[in-house]
Design a protein around this motif. Structure first.
Motif, PDB file in Angstrom:
ATOM      1  N   UNK A 103       0.240   2.641  17.176  1.00 47.31           N
ATOM      2  CA  UNK A 103      -1.034   3.372  17.122  1.00 47.31           C
ATOM      3  C   UNK A 103      -1.214   4.113  15.799  1.00 47.31           C
ATOM      4  N   UNK A 104      -2.453   4.126  15.303  1.00 43.90           N
ATOM      5  CA  UNK A 104      -2.729   4.683  13.992  1.00 43.90           C
ATOM      6  C   UNK A 104      -2.298   6.127  13.821  1.00 43.90           C
ATOM      7  N   UNK A 105      -2.343   6.908  14.895  1.00 43.93           N
ATOM      8  CA  UNK A 105      -2.030   8.328  14.803  1.00 43.93           C
ATOM      9  C   UNK A 105      -0.547   8.579  14.537  1.00 43.93           C
ATOM     10  N   UNK A 106       0.298   7.567  14.753  1.00 39.74           N
ATOM     11  CA  UNK A 106       1.734   7.749  14.513  1.00 39.74           C
ATOM     12  C   UNK A 106       2.273   6.670  13.556  1.00 39.74           C
ATOM     13  N   UNK A 107       1.400   6.174  12.705  1.00 37.25           N
ATOM     14  CA  UNK A 107       1.811   5.213  11.681  1.00 37.25           C
ATOM     15  C   UNK A 107       2.290   5.933  10.427  1.00 37.25           C
ATOM     16  N   UNK A 108       3.189   5.291   9.690  1.00 36.99           N
ATOM     17  CA  UNK A 108       3.568   5.772   8.362  1.00 36.99           C
ATOM     18  C   UNK A 108       2.550   5.291   7.340  1.00 36.99           C
ATOM     19  N   UNK A 109       2.630   5.848   6.148  1.00 34.26           N
ATOM     20  CA  UNK A 109       1.712   5.453   5.077  1.00 34.26           C
ATOM     21  C   UNK A 109       1.861   3.965   4.771  1.00 34.26           C
ATOM     22  N   UNK A 110       3.104   3.500   4.623  1.00 34.68           N
ATOM     23  CA  UNK A 110       3.319   2.097   4.264  1.00 34.68           C
ATOM     24  C   UNK A 110       2.835   1.137   5.336  1.00 34.68           C
ATOM     25  N   UNK A 111       3.058   1.483   6.603  1.00 37.02           N
ATOM     26  CA  UNK A 111       2.616   0.635   7.706  1.00 37.02           C
ATOM     27  C   UNK A 111       1.091   0.583   7.744  1.00 37.02           C
ATOM     28  N   UNK A 112       0.460   1.757   7.625  1.00 32.37           N
ATOM     29  CA  UNK A 112      -1.003   1.814   7.625  1.00 32.37           C
ATOM     30  C   UNK A 112      -1.583   1.011   6.469  1.00 32.37           C
ATOM     31  N   UNK A 113      -0.998   1.152   5.290  1.00 27.77           N
ATOM     32  CA  UNK A 113      -1.501   0.434   4.120  1.00 27.77           C
ATOM     33  C   UNK A 113      -1.466  -1.072   4.345  1.00 27.77           C
TER      34      UNK A 113
ATOM     35  N   UNK B 167      -1.496  -2.654   7.280  1.00 18.74           N
ATOM     36  CA  UNK B 167      -2.452  -3.017   8.325  1.00 18.74           C
ATOM     37  C   UNK B 167      -3.870  -3.046   7.775  1.00 18.74           C
ATOM     38  N   UNK B 168      -4.266  -2.004   7.061  1.00 20.33           N
ATOM     39  CA  UNK B 168      -5.634  -1.935   6.554  1.00 20.33           C
ATOM     40  C   UNK B 168      -5.870  -2.932   5.432  1.00 20.33           C
ATOM     41  N   UNK B 169      -4.841  -3.241   4.657  1.00 20.52           N
ATOM     42  CA  UNK B 169      -4.995  -4.279   3.636  1.00 20.52           C
ATOM     43  C   UNK B 169      -5.252  -5.633   4.285  1.00 20.52           C
ATOM     44  N   UNK B 170      -4.567  -5.920   5.384  1.00 23.67           N
ATOM     45  CA  UNK B 170      -4.798  -7.174   6.095  1.00 23.67           C
ATOM     46  C   UNK B 170      -6.218  -7.229   6.651  1.00 23.67           C
ATOM     47  N   UNK B 171      -6.704  -6.096   7.177  1.00 19.94           N
ATOM     48  CA  UNK B 171      -8.077  -6.037   7.684  1.00 19.94           C
ATOM     49  C   UNK B 171      -9.065  -6.271   6.548  1.00 19.94           C
ATOM     50  N   UNK B 172      -8.848  -5.598   5.433  1.00 19.55           N
ATOM     51  CA  UNK B 172      -9.767  -5.720   4.294  1.00 19.55           C
ATOM     52  C   UNK B 172      -9.838  -7.161   3.794  1.00 19.55           C
ATOM     53  N   UNK B 173      -8.724  -7.809   3.688  1.00 14.65           N
ATOM     54  CA  UNK B 173      -8.716  -9.188   3.195  1.00 14.65           C
ATOM     55  C   UNK B 173      -9.435 -10.133   4.152  1.00 14.65           C
ATOM     56  N   UNK B 174      -9.362  -9.823   5.438  1.00 17.47           N
ATOM     57  CA  UNK B 174      -9.921 -10.733   6.437  1.00 17.47           C
ATOM     58  C   UNK B 174     -11.415 -10.577   6.608  1.00 17.47           C
ATOM     59  N   UNK B 175     -11.941  -9.322   6.483  1.00 16.79           N
ATOM     60  CA  UNK B 175     -13.333  -9.171   6.906  1.00 16.79           C
ATOM     61  C   UNK B 175     -14.145  -8.139   6.131  1.00 16.79           C
ATOM     62  N   UNK B 176     -13.585  -7.475   5.121  1.00 20.07           N
ATOM     63  CA  UNK B 176     -14.316  -6.404   4.435  1.00 20.07           C
ATOM     64  C   UNK B 176     -14.387  -6.693   2.947  1.00 20.07           C
ATOM     65  N   UNK B 177     -15.601  -6.702   2.405  1.00 22.56           N
ATOM     66  CA  UNK B 177     -15.777  -6.987   0.986  1.00 22.56           C
ATOM     67  C   UNK B 177     -15.377  -5.809   0.107  1.00 22.56           C
ATOM     68  N   UNK B 178     -15.666  -4.588   0.552  1.00 17.14           N
ATOM     69  CA  UNK B 178     -15.350  -3.395  -0.231  1.00 17.14           C
ATOM     70  C   UNK B 178     -13.854  -3.106  -0.139  1.00 17.14           C
ATOM     71  N   UNK B 179     -13.226  -2.868  -1.285  1.00 10.73           N
ATOM     72  CA  UNK B 179     -11.796  -2.555  -1.297  1.00 10.73           C
ATOM     73  C   UNK B 179     -11.609  -1.056  -1.524  1.00 10.73           C
ATOM     74  N   UNK B 180     -11.534  -0.303  -0.443  1.00  5.51           N
ATOM     75  CA  UNK B 180     -11.233   1.117  -0.526  1.00  5.51           C
ATOM     76  C   UNK B 180     -10.045   1.444   0.376  1.00  5.51           C
TER      77      UNK B 180
ATOM     78  N   UNK C 137      -6.976   2.318  -0.259  1.00  8.29           N
ATOM     79  CA  UNK C 137      -6.253   3.546  -0.572  1.00  8.29           C
ATOM     80  C   UNK C 137      -6.903   4.770   0.036  1.00  8.29           C
ATOM     81  N   UNK C 138      -8.232   4.860  -0.099  1.00  7.93           N
ATOM     82  CA  UNK C 138      -8.956   5.994   0.461  1.00  7.93           C
ATOM     83  C   UNK C 138      -8.926   5.974   1.990  1.00  7.93           C
ATOM     84  N   UNK C 139      -8.976   4.776   2.581  1.00  7.45           N
ATOM     85  CA  UNK C 139      -8.932   4.665   4.037  1.00  7.45           C
ATOM     86  C   UNK C 139      -7.569   5.091   4.583  1.00  7.45           C
ATOM     87  N   UNK C 140      -6.507   4.732   3.884  1.00  4.77           N
ATOM     88  CA  UNK C 140      -5.173   5.153   4.307  1.00  4.77           C
ATOM     89  C   UNK C 140      -5.061   6.669   4.259  1.00  4.77           C
TER      90      UNK C 140
END
Length: 282
Positions: free
Chosen positions: A124-134, A136-149, A151-154
Protein backbone atom coordinates in the motif's frame (compact mmCIF):
# COMPACT_ATOMS: atom_id res chain seq x y z
CA UNK A 1 -19.67 9.83 -17.85
CA UNK A 2 -18.56 6.20 -17.97
CA UNK A 3 -20.91 3.60 -16.56
CA UNK A 4 -19.51 2.43 -13.26
CA UNK A 5 -19.70 -1.07 -11.78
CA UNK A 6 -20.75 0.56 -8.52
CA UNK A 7 -24.39 0.97 -7.56
CA UNK A 8 -23.29 4.11 -5.68
CA UNK A 9 -22.53 5.80 -8.97
CA UNK A 10 -25.62 4.34 -10.60
CA UNK A 11 -27.81 5.61 -7.78
CA UNK A 12 -26.33 9.12 -8.06
CA UNK A 13 -27.03 9.10 -11.79
CA UNK A 14 -30.62 7.99 -11.19
CA UNK A 15 -31.20 10.71 -8.59
CA UNK A 16 -30.07 13.30 -11.13
CA UNK A 17 -32.30 11.77 -13.80
CA UNK A 18 -35.28 11.87 -11.43
CA UNK A 19 -34.68 15.53 -10.64
CA UNK A 20 -34.63 16.40 -14.34
CA UNK A 21 -37.84 14.43 -14.88
CA UNK A 22 -39.46 16.33 -12.00
CA UNK A 23 -38.52 19.66 -13.60
CA UNK A 24 -40.15 18.51 -16.81
CA UNK A 25 -43.39 17.54 -15.05
CA UNK A 26 -43.43 20.71 -12.95
CA UNK A 27 -43.19 22.74 -16.17
CA UNK A 28 -46.13 20.80 -17.64
CA UNK A 29 -43.98 19.43 -20.46
CA UNK A 30 -43.58 15.99 -21.97
CA UNK A 31 -40.26 14.45 -22.86
CA UNK A 32 -41.00 15.03 -26.53
CA UNK A 33 -41.67 18.73 -25.88
CA UNK A 34 -38.42 19.07 -23.94
CA UNK A 35 -36.58 17.48 -26.87
CA UNK A 36 -38.22 19.86 -29.32
CA UNK A 37 -37.25 22.92 -27.25
CA UNK A 38 -33.67 21.66 -26.92
CA UNK A 39 -33.35 20.62 -30.55
CA UNK A 40 -32.81 16.95 -29.74
CA UNK A 41 -34.18 13.68 -31.04
CA UNK A 42 -37.17 12.71 -28.83
CA UNK A 43 -35.43 9.56 -27.65
CA UNK A 44 -32.65 11.58 -26.00
CA UNK A 45 -34.90 13.20 -23.39
CA UNK A 46 -36.44 9.80 -22.65
CA UNK A 47 -33.02 8.21 -22.12
CA UNK A 48 -31.97 11.04 -19.81
CA UNK A 49 -35.13 10.86 -17.69
CA UNK A 50 -34.85 7.09 -17.39
CA UNK A 51 -31.18 7.27 -16.36
CA UNK A 52 -29.97 5.33 -19.37
CA UNK A 53 -27.93 8.21 -20.80
CA UNK A 54 -26.14 10.60 -18.44
CA UNK A 55 -26.58 14.27 -19.41
CA UNK A 56 -23.70 16.63 -20.03
CA UNK A 57 -23.45 20.03 -18.36
CA UNK A 58 -24.66 21.58 -21.63
CA UNK A 59 -27.64 19.22 -21.65
CA UNK A 60 -28.58 20.28 -18.14
CA UNK A 61 -28.38 23.95 -19.06
CA UNK A 62 -30.61 23.42 -22.10
CA UNK A 63 -33.06 21.36 -20.03
CA UNK A 64 -33.34 24.02 -17.34
CA UNK A 65 -33.90 26.79 -19.91
CA UNK A 66 -36.60 24.70 -21.61
CA UNK A 67 -38.35 24.25 -18.24
CA UNK A 68 -37.91 27.85 -17.15
CA UNK A 69 -35.79 26.64 -14.23
CA UNK A 70 -32.50 28.45 -14.82
CA UNK A 71 -32.11 28.84 -11.05
CA UNK A 72 -31.64 25.06 -10.80
CA UNK A 73 -28.70 24.90 -13.24
CA UNK A 74 -25.82 25.29 -10.80
CA UNK A 75 -27.16 22.75 -8.31
CA UNK A 76 -27.91 20.15 -10.96
CA UNK A 77 -24.51 20.55 -12.60
CA UNK A 78 -22.91 20.11 -9.16
CA UNK A 79 -24.88 16.86 -8.78
CA UNK A 80 -23.59 15.77 -12.17
CA UNK A 81 -20.00 16.41 -11.10
CA UNK A 82 -20.55 14.41 -7.91
CA UNK A 83 -21.87 11.43 -9.86
CA UNK A 84 -19.01 11.67 -12.34
CA UNK A 85 -16.49 11.74 -9.51
CA UNK A 86 -17.58 8.34 -8.24
CA UNK A 87 -16.01 6.69 -11.26
CA UNK A 88 -12.96 8.25 -12.91
CA UNK A 89 -11.03 6.61 -15.73
CA UNK A 90 -7.25 6.73 -15.38
CA UNK A 91 -6.87 8.80 -18.55
CA UNK A 92 -9.04 11.54 -17.13
CA UNK A 93 -7.63 11.35 -13.61
CA UNK A 94 -4.01 11.50 -14.76
CA UNK A 95 -4.31 13.72 -17.81
CA UNK A 96 -2.18 16.46 -16.23
CA UNK A 97 0.31 14.08 -14.64
CA UNK A 98 0.68 11.89 -11.58
CA UNK A 99 1.46 14.64 -9.05
CA UNK A 100 -2.03 16.11 -9.16
CA UNK A 101 -3.60 12.66 -8.88
CA UNK A 102 -1.57 12.06 -5.71
CA UNK A 103 -2.35 15.46 -4.20
CA UNK A 104 -6.08 15.12 -4.92
CA UNK A 105 -6.31 12.27 -2.40
CA UNK A 106 -4.61 14.10 0.46
CA UNK A 107 -7.74 15.77 1.95
CA UNK A 108 -9.40 12.36 2.32
CA UNK A 109 -6.38 11.00 4.18
CA UNK A 110 -6.23 14.10 6.38
CA UNK A 111 -9.83 13.78 7.60
CA UNK A 112 -9.85 10.00 8.10
CA UNK A 113 -9.21 8.52 11.55
CA UNK A 114 -9.51 4.79 10.87
CA UNK A 115 -7.87 3.26 7.79
CA UNK A 116 -8.29 -0.27 6.50
CA UNK A 117 -6.25 -1.28 3.46
CA UNK A 118 -6.09 -4.60 1.62
CA UNK A 119 -3.61 -5.18 -1.18
CA UNK A 120 -3.21 -8.20 -3.41
CA UNK A 121 -0.79 -6.60 -5.91
CA UNK A 122 1.52 -4.06 -4.29
CA UNK A 123 2.57 -2.70 -0.92
CA UNK A 124 0.00 0.00 0.00
CA UNK A 125 1.17 3.49 -0.92
CA UNK A 126 1.00 4.79 2.64
CA UNK A 127 3.74 2.37 3.74
CA UNK A 128 5.92 2.37 0.63
CA UNK A 129 9.56 3.46 0.57
CA UNK A 130 10.76 6.16 -1.80
CA UNK A 131 12.48 3.66 -4.10
CA UNK A 132 9.47 1.34 -4.25
CA UNK A 133 7.09 4.23 -4.95
CA UNK A 134 9.37 5.62 -7.65
CA UNK A 135 9.43 2.26 -9.45
CA UNK A 136 5.65 1.85 -9.21
CA UNK A 137 4.82 5.34 -10.45
CA UNK A 138 7.44 5.16 -13.19
CA UNK A 139 5.78 1.99 -14.48
CA UNK A 140 2.39 3.75 -14.40
CA UNK A 141 3.77 6.78 -16.22
CA UNK A 142 5.33 4.70 -18.98
CA UNK A 143 2.14 2.74 -19.50
CA UNK A 144 -0.52 5.43 -19.57
CA UNK A 145 0.63 9.00 -18.75
CA UNK A 146 2.22 11.40 -21.22
CA UNK A 147 3.37 13.94 -18.61
CA UNK A 148 6.53 12.91 -16.76
CA UNK A 149 6.29 14.33 -13.25
CA UNK A 150 7.18 11.12 -11.43
CA UNK A 151 9.64 12.84 -9.09
CA UNK A 152 7.03 15.33 -7.92
CA UNK A 153 4.41 12.58 -7.59
CA UNK A 154 6.72 10.49 -5.41
CA UNK A 155 7.36 13.50 -3.18
CA UNK A 156 3.60 14.06 -2.85
CA UNK A 157 3.04 10.45 -1.81
CA UNK A 158 5.88 10.59 0.71
CA UNK A 159 4.41 13.78 2.18
CA UNK A 160 1.06 12.06 2.64
CA UNK A 161 2.69 9.40 4.82
CA UNK A 162 2.93 11.85 7.72
CA UNK A 163 -0.65 10.88 8.64
CA UNK A 164 0.87 7.68 10.04
CA UNK A 165 2.52 9.64 12.81
CA UNK A 166 0.01 12.31 13.76
CA UNK A 167 -3.58 12.81 14.82
CA UNK A 168 -4.17 9.61 16.77
CA UNK A 169 -5.17 7.66 13.65
CA UNK A 170 -5.48 3.88 13.47
CA UNK A 171 -4.29 1.75 10.54
CA UNK A 172 -4.95 -1.86 9.60
CA UNK A 173 -3.00 -3.15 6.60
CA UNK A 174 -3.56 -6.54 5.00
CA UNK A 175 -1.28 -7.74 2.21
CA UNK A 176 -1.08 -11.03 0.38
CA UNK A 177 2.16 -12.96 0.89
CA UNK A 178 2.79 -12.79 -2.86
CA UNK A 179 3.20 -9.00 -2.49
CA UNK A 180 6.35 -9.68 -0.46
CA UNK A 181 8.00 -11.46 -3.38
CA UNK A 182 6.77 -9.55 -6.40
CA UNK A 183 7.80 -6.05 -7.36
CA UNK A 184 8.76 -3.57 -10.03
CA UNK A 185 11.75 -2.12 -8.24
CA UNK A 186 14.41 -4.83 -8.32
CA UNK A 187 15.73 -6.99 -5.50
CA UNK A 188 17.67 -4.35 -3.57
CA UNK A 189 14.80 -1.86 -3.42
CA UNK A 190 12.34 -4.63 -2.56
CA UNK A 191 14.56 -5.75 0.34
CA UNK A 192 14.54 -2.14 1.58
CA UNK A 193 10.77 -2.05 1.26
CA UNK A 194 10.38 -5.26 3.26
CA UNK A 195 12.63 -3.87 5.97
CA UNK A 196 10.38 -0.79 6.09
CA UNK A 197 7.37 -3.05 6.60
CA UNK A 198 9.03 -4.47 9.70
CA UNK A 199 9.52 -0.95 11.02
CA UNK A 200 6.00 0.29 10.22
CA UNK A 201 4.45 -2.89 11.59
CA UNK A 202 5.96 -2.13 15.01
CA UNK A 203 4.15 1.21 15.34
CA UNK A 204 1.55 1.15 18.13
CA UNK A 205 -1.22 2.50 15.90
CA UNK A 206 -0.56 0.05 13.05
CA UNK A 207 -1.78 -3.50 12.53
CA UNK A 208 0.07 -5.33 9.75
CA UNK A 209 -1.29 -8.68 8.61
CA UNK A 210 0.06 -10.98 5.91
CA UNK A 211 -2.26 -13.50 4.26
CA UNK A 212 -0.12 -16.61 3.71
CA UNK A 213 -0.06 -18.47 0.41
CA UNK A 214 -1.77 -21.83 0.78
CA UNK A 215 -3.72 -24.25 -1.43
CA UNK A 216 -6.84 -24.50 0.74
CA UNK A 217 -7.94 -20.92 1.39
CA UNK A 218 -11.54 -20.23 2.35
CA UNK A 219 -11.45 -16.75 0.71
CA UNK A 220 -9.58 -16.03 -2.50
CA UNK A 221 -7.77 -12.72 -3.10
CA UNK A 222 -9.81 -9.81 -4.42
CA UNK A 223 -8.99 -6.42 -5.90
CA UNK A 224 -7.10 -4.08 -3.60
CA UNK A 225 -9.17 -1.50 -1.72
CA UNK A 226 -9.10 1.13 1.02
CA UNK A 227 -11.82 1.77 3.61
CA UNK A 228 -11.82 5.27 5.10
CA UNK A 229 -13.54 5.25 8.48
CA UNK A 230 -16.91 3.64 7.69
CA UNK A 231 -17.83 6.25 5.12
CA UNK A 232 -16.01 5.55 1.86
CA UNK A 233 -14.23 2.84 -0.09
CA UNK A 234 -11.78 3.42 -2.93
CA UNK A 235 -10.86 0.68 -5.39
CA UNK A 236 -8.18 0.85 -8.05
CA UNK A 237 -9.27 -1.20 -11.07
CA UNK A 238 -7.57 -1.73 -14.42
CA UNK A 239 -9.82 0.83 -16.08
CA UNK A 240 -10.17 3.49 -13.41
CA UNK A 241 -10.64 4.70 -9.85
CA UNK A 242 -13.87 3.82 -8.07
CA UNK A 243 -15.31 5.69 -5.08
CA UNK A 244 -18.04 3.92 -3.10
CA UNK A 245 -20.21 5.63 -0.50
CA UNK A 246 -23.38 3.52 -0.57
CA UNK A 247 -23.62 2.12 3.00
CA UNK A 248 -24.49 -1.40 1.85
CA UNK A 249 -21.49 -1.50 -0.48
CA UNK A 250 -19.15 -0.04 2.13
CA UNK A 251 -20.42 -2.74 4.46
CA UNK A 252 -19.70 -5.45 1.89
CA UNK A 253 -16.07 -4.34 1.66
CA UNK A 254 -15.82 -4.15 5.45
CA UNK A 255 -17.11 -7.74 5.67
CA UNK A 256 -14.59 -8.83 3.04
CA UNK A 257 -11.78 -7.13 4.96
CA UNK A 258 -12.83 -8.96 8.13
CA UNK A 259 -12.88 -12.31 6.34
CA UNK A 260 -9.42 -11.74 4.86
CA UNK A 261 -8.13 -10.53 8.23
CA UNK A 262 -9.09 -13.88 9.74
CA UNK A 263 -6.81 -15.60 7.21
CA UNK A 264 -3.84 -13.34 7.96
CA UNK A 265 -1.00 -13.82 10.42
CA UNK A 266 0.35 -11.05 12.61
CA UNK A 267 3.23 -10.21 14.93
CA UNK A 268 6.08 -12.73 14.94
CA UNK A 269 4.40 -14.90 12.29
CA UNK A 270 4.04 -11.96 9.89
CA UNK A 271 7.62 -10.89 10.55
CA UNK A 272 8.79 -14.41 9.76
CA UNK A 273 7.10 -14.29 6.35
CA UNK A 274 8.64 -10.87 5.66
CA UNK A 275 12.16 -11.87 6.68
CA UNK A 276 11.79 -15.13 4.75
CA UNK A 277 10.99 -13.12 1.62
CA UNK A 278 14.01 -10.88 2.31
CA UNK A 279 16.27 -13.93 2.63
CA UNK A 280 14.98 -15.36 -0.64
CA UNK A 281 15.98 -12.13 -2.38
CA UNK A 282 19.58 -12.44 -1.33
Amino acid sequence: MAVSPSSSAQQARQVLADRLADLCRDAGLTGREIAERCGWHPSKSSRIMNGRTPPSADDIQAWCRACGAENQMADLIASLRTAEGMWIGWRRMERTGLKQAQEARSPLFERTHRFRSYSSWLVPGLIQTYGYTEAVLRAVQRRRVEVDDVGEAVTARMERQRVLYEGGRQFAFLIEESVLRNGLCGADALIGQLGHLLTVGSLPNVSLGVVPMRPDRSRMPVEGFWIFDAEQVNVELVSGYLTITQPSEVGAYADTFAELAELAVYGASARALITGAMDSLG
